[in-house]
Scaffold this active site. Structure first.
Site, PDB file in Angstrom:
ATOM      1  N   LYS A 163     -46.371-104.156  20.096  1.00  0.00           N
ATOM      2  CA  LYS A 163     -45.094-103.462  20.264  1.00  0.00           C
ATOM      3  C   LYS A 163     -44.518-102.935  18.935  1.00  0.00           C
ATOM      4  CE  LYS A 163     -42.717-107.940  20.809  1.00  0.00           C
ATOM      5  NZ  LYS A 163     -43.941-108.730  21.114  1.00  0.00           N
ATOM      6  N   THR A 164     -44.759-103.645  17.829  1.00  0.00           N
ATOM      7  CA  THR A 164     -44.266-103.139  16.544  1.00  0.00           C
ATOM      8  C   THR A 164     -44.969-101.843  16.183  1.00  0.00           C
ATOM      9  OG1 THR A 164     -43.744-105.367  15.746  1.00  0.00           O
ATOM     10  CG2 THR A 164     -44.000-103.645  14.090  1.00  0.00           C
ATOM     11  N   GLU A 182     -37.887-101.984  19.246  1.00  0.00           N
ATOM     12  CA  GLU A 182     -38.893-102.960  19.627  1.00  0.00           C
ATOM     13  C   GLU A 182     -38.211-104.011  20.487  1.00  0.00           C
ATOM     14  OE1 GLU A 182     -41.820-106.298  17.591  1.00  0.00           O
ATOM     15  OE2 GLU A 182     -41.083-104.614  16.387  1.00  0.00           O
TER      16      GLU A 182
END
Length: 460
Positions: A99-100, A158
């Site tokens: 996700k980052t 995020e």
């Protein structure tokens, strides 16, 4: 937390905070107009209208305790970020892994397309010209960590599922990279973990979209459920039937990257990336899909992704010495570690892949010890340190040796992280790739490895 503080300061609010020690982030916060104290003291909250905390802050923290004793409103970080998202078109990126990187890719693609997005991401966003190469207006608030205050109406965040706080968000576009059980210390069961993602998808605003990976069984099941509930869905992946088809990954070791293609039905578009690994190709496809749903031209989105060179602590180059390259990575789940080592293999070429790994959390180490062992066996030489406790109390029955004893390859348990770095550096030879891996203070070991290598080089 630093990203949220910077975004709040950019809105003209008076923001203060405290940290345990000085560092690059505290300096960046001060440059952004945030008052920073070192050390925690109840007096720091005097006169505060609201106190914002993360899940990592324990109830015994003197500032949090003082706020509650005096009736000062306390918000979780996610609630503060949700308020910042309220008047923007929001893209929220969730998933057990990636996700980052995916949210940073979305930010860079949208920035290149001229949408001037804001973002709050768990790592510094890097692009071709350095850290977040967006144009800066005179008098603008500096970037802080993974936070950037853009001038457009889009914000990229995020979305952290670890504590369920991503359920505070109501995005226009929700991206889910994968749903593989993690954070069971919070959720308790796989079923509860998956149910949280269903609630997250249900929070997509009317007319919005869920972007989900068709290659991941959990994400694919979420997409089917969301469609049944009337949520707009776009899937991406190499799996048959994906709405956005993704081609095979072709490594390009010379540039530490690779290439693939995406096709949403209007014809294939090449994606050439500066980051290694087939998983990066899928992350880029997710970002490209999100950008397209925000109206970005297909080729323009691909151009933006070509500018992305990574995020802090995601295959981040720390330098070379004595013919050995040192890279740092945040991977702290077995799937992430395996993906990292598969990506590292072509980058190393004829050299070996050496790893110093620091397990993160006793609960995660206990739950996935065998899976960590299997993933780490993809490397040639591994040194495992003791566990980084983070928010947990020590468990003397779980150590880095719990992982090593399950490995079949060249692995050693060295509890002290500094000694572990020196032991691994002593094993390295010209042409090797050394990785410092984990979510804790293992990130500080790159310079230790380089210094040892340089000293050995000087001695010769």
């Amino acid at each position: 937390m630093s990203a949220v503080a910077g975004l709040l300061a950019a809105r003209g609010l008076a923001v203060s905070g405290s940290d345990a020690r000085e560092g690059p982030v505290t300096a960046a916060l001060r440059a952004a107009g945030v008052h920073v104290d070192i050390g925690h003291d109840a007096a720091h909250v005097d006169g505060a209208g609201t106190v914002v905390v993360s899940t990592a802050i324990r109830p015994t923290n003197p500032e949090l305790a003082a706020a509650r004793d005096h009736g000062v409103p306390v918000l979780h970080r996610s609630e503060a970020l949700a308020a910042l998202m309220a008047d923007r078109r929001a893209v929220a990126v969730a998933g057990a892994h990636g996700k980052t990187t995916t949210s940073a890719m979305v930010a860079v693609a949208l920035d290149h397309a001229g949408l001037a997005p804001s973002w709050a991401i768990g790592g510094t966003v890097l692009a071709a010209d350095g850290a977040s190469d967006a144009p800066r207006a005179a008098g603008s608030v500096p970037d802080v960590g993974g936070g950037h205050a853009g001038t457009g109406d889009v914000i990229v965040v995020e979305a952290d599922e670890s504590d369920g706080s991503f359920l505070a968000y109501a995005p226009q576009i929700a991206v889910v990279t994968n749903i593989e059980p993690d954070h069971l210390d919070h959720y308790g069961t796989r079923e509860a973990f998956e149910a949280a993602f269903r609630r997250f998808a249900a929070r997509v605003l009317p007319g919005g979209w869920l972007v989900a990976c068709a290659d991941d069984p959990g994400s694919a099941a979420l997409a089917a459920h969301a469609r049944d509930q009337g949520v707009g869905v776009r899937t991406y992946g190499t799996a048959p039937g994906a709405d956005v088809r993704v081609g095979p990954w072709t490594p390009e070791p010379a540039r530490s990257g690779g290439s693939t293609w995406v096709d949403d039905g209007s014809g294939p578009v090449a994606l050439r990336l500066r980051v290694p690994g087939a998983h990066m190709g899928l992350d880029a496809a997710a970002a490209w899909t999100a950008a397209r749903l925000l109206g970005v031209d297909a080729a323009r989105a691909a151009e933006g992704l070509a500018r992305f060179v990574g995020t802090g602590r995601r295959f981040e180059d720390r330098g070379s010495a004595a013919g050995v390259r040192v890279v740092d990575d945040y991977a702290h789940h077995p799937t992430e570690v395996a993906a990292l080592l598969r990506a590292a293999r072509p980058v190393a070429g004829d050299g070996r892949v050496l790893v110093v790994f620091q397990p993160h959390l006793y609960s995660r180490t206990a739950a996935f010890a065998s899976e960590f062992a299997q993933a780490l066996d993809l490397a040639d030489v591994v040194v495992v340190t003791d566990v980084y406790a983070a928010r947990e109390d020590p468990d003397p029955t779980i150590t880095g040796g719990t992982v090593v004893e399950r490995m079949t390859g060249d692995a050693t348990f060295v509890p002290d992280r500094l000694e572990a770095a020196r032991v691994l550096a002593a094993r390295a030879r010209p042409g090797d790739l050394v990785l410092t891996v984990g979510a804790g203070d293992v990130t500080e070991l790159g310079p230790v490895v380089l210094a040892h290598l340089a000293g050995r080089d000087d001695a010769s």
